[in-house]
Motif scaffolding. Structure first.
Motif, mmCIF file in Angstrom:
data_model
loop_
_atom_site.group_PDB
_atom_site.id
_atom_site.type_symbol
_atom_site.label_atom_id
_atom_site.label_comp_id
_atom_site.label_asym_id
_atom_site.label_seq_id
_atom_site.Cartn_x
_atom_site.Cartn_y
_atom_site.Cartn_z
ATOM 1 N N HIS A 287 1.209 -1.143 -0.087
ATOM 2 C CA HIS A 287 0.330 -0.055 -0.082
ATOM 3 C C HIS A 287 0.989 0.472 0.004
ATOM 4 O O HIS A 287 0.701 2.053 -0.874
ATOM 5 C CB HIS A 287 -1.227 -0.051 1.016
ATOM 6 N N GLN A 288 1.441 0.883 1.120
ATOM 7 C CA GLN A 288 2.955 2.047 -0.062
ATOM 8 C C GLN A 288 3.513 2.054 -0.981
ATOM 9 O O GLN A 288 3.959 3.542 -1.082
ATOM 10 C CB GLN A 288 3.979 2.167 1.514
ATOM 11 N N GLN A 289 3.899 1.387 -1.462
ATOM 12 C CA GLN A 289 4.182 2.047 -3.078
ATOM 13 C C GLN A 289 3.538 2.118 -3.712
ATOM 14 O O GLN A 289 3.856 3.051 -4.251
ATOM 15 C CB GLN A 289 4.658 0.207 -3.616
ATOM 16 N N LEU A 290 2.371 1.917 -3.379
ATOM 17 C CA LEU A 290 1.150 1.759 -4.098
ATOM 18 C C LEU A 290 0.469 3.955 -3.960
ATOM 19 O O LEU A 290 0.367 3.993 -5.039
ATOM 20 C CB LEU A 290 -0.273 1.446 -3.748
ATOM 21 N N GLY A 291 1.007 4.128 -2.931
ATOM 22 C CA GLY A 291 0.335 5.505 -2.001
ATOM 23 C C GLY A 291 1.592 6.357 -2.997
ATOM 24 O O GLY A 291 1.328 7.512 -3.459
ATOM 25 N N GLU A 292 2.385 6.126 -2.861
ATOM 26 C CA GLU A 292 3.699 7.308 -3.784
ATOM 27 C C GLU A 292 3.570 6.882 -4.774
ATOM 28 O O GLU A 292 4.358 7.877 -5.194
ATOM 29 C CB GLU A 292 4.650 6.200 -3.676
ATOM 30 N N HIS A 293 3.251 6.038 -5.606
ATOM 31 C CA HIS A 293 2.885 6.062 -7.090
ATOM 32 C C HIS A 293 2.088 6.951 -6.877
ATOM 33 O O HIS A 293 1.878 7.656 -8.062
ATOM 34 C CB HIS A 293 2.578 4.436 -7.623
ATOM 35 N N ILE A 294 0.710 7.056 -7.095
ATOM 36 C CA ILE A 294 -0.436 7.573 -7.460
ATOM 37 C C ILE A 294 -1.410 8.359 -5.944
ATOM 38 O O ILE A 294 -1.763 9.822 -6.413
ATOM 39 C CB ILE A 294 -2.022 6.622 -7.025
ATOM 40 N N HIS A 295 0.255 9.192 -5.401
ATOM 41 C CA HIS A 295 0.136 10.122 -4.453
ATOM 42 C C HIS A 295 -0.496 10.214 -3.518
ATOM 43 O O HIS A 295 -2.011 11.368 -3.259
ATOM 44 C CB HIS A 295 -0.212 11.411 -5.538
ATOM 45 N N LEU A 296 -0.874 8.757 -2.592
ATOM 46 C CA LEU A 296 -2.161 8.934 -1.531
ATOM 47 C C LEU A 296 -1.637 8.274 -0.471
ATOM 48 O O LEU A 296 -0.662 7.117 -0.989
ATOM 49 C CB LEU A 296 -3.445 8.366 -1.728
ATOM 50 N N SER A 297 -1.784 8.883 0.690
ATOM 51 C CA SER A 297 -1.066 7.966 1.746
ATOM 52 C C SER A 297 -1.704 6.401 2.663
ATOM 53 O O SER A 297 -1.977 5.925 1.408
ATOM 54 C CB SER A 297 -1.959 8.625 3.620
ATOM 55 N N ALA A 298 -0.717 5.584 2.151
ATOM 56 C CA ALA A 298 -0.997 4.139 2.447
ATOM 57 C C ALA A 298 -2.113 3.868 2.657
ATOM 58 O O ALA A 298 -3.050 2.818 3.105
ATOM 59 C CB ALA A 298 0.243 3.495 3.499
#
Length: 180
Positions: A35-46
């Motif tokens: 979720h952290q990696q996804l959040g960094e990619h789409i600019h949202l928190s985990a």
């Protein structure tokens, strides 16, 4: 029978925004991303990613997560596209065929179609002999099957599992409820 390939049930209470669309695209590329990696990619928190994934799962948009295997590397070097025609097009005969075909692990996909045949199957087998003896011979024994015609795949030119999502946010469509 339940349509596994295309959900035709309408659900108008789920809106997808640009973050949802980006999240779905990222998950299709790598479902193991944190979720952290996804959040960094789409600019949202985990935590926001987690809530959105949970909502997308409960709505049915995300059906499941799988590991995609290379058929040839696990000994399934033959792929066939098979066209099946039934004797009669009655509902009972079709339902019986669909029930029987569900027991064939070699049949990866089965589509009920319009046109010259009634069903199109995607089948994998270890070799041509297994395809002929184990799969096609069993298919001909299903009650109501009139004819079977198969094409052997020589080379895979394109194979995808990622659905295109760019139509969701287009101007002419706008952000709208999505059928889930």
């Amino acid at each position: 029978m339940h349509n596994l390939c295309m959900n035709t049930n309408k659900k108008d209470d789920l809106l997808l925004d640009r973050f949802d669309i980006s999240l779905l695209a990222a998950l299709q590329k790598d479902a193991q991303a944190t979720h952290q990696q996804l959040g960094e990619h789409i600019h949202l928190s985990a935590s926001q990613v987690s809530r959105r994934i949970q909502r997308l799962q409960s709505s049915g948009i995300i059906r499941r997560y799988v590991a995609l295997l290379d058929p040839a590397l696990v000994g399934l070097g033959v792929r066939a596209v098979t066209y099946v025609t039934l004797l009669r097009h009655s509902g009972e005969e079709g339902m019986a065929f669909e029930r029987d075909i569900a027991a064939f692990p070699e049949v990866l996909e089965c589509y009920s179609v319009t046109g010259e045949c009634d069903y199109i199957l995607q089948i994998v087998a270890a070799n041509l002999n297994d395809l002929s003896e184990s799969v096609l011979r069993r298919l001909t024994r299903i009650q109501g099957v009139s004819s079977i015609r198969s094409n052997i795949v020589l080379q895979c030119i394109k194979s995808r599992t990622e659905l295109p999502l760019d139509h969701i946010g287009r101007r002419d469509i706008g952000t709208r409820p999505i059928s889930a």
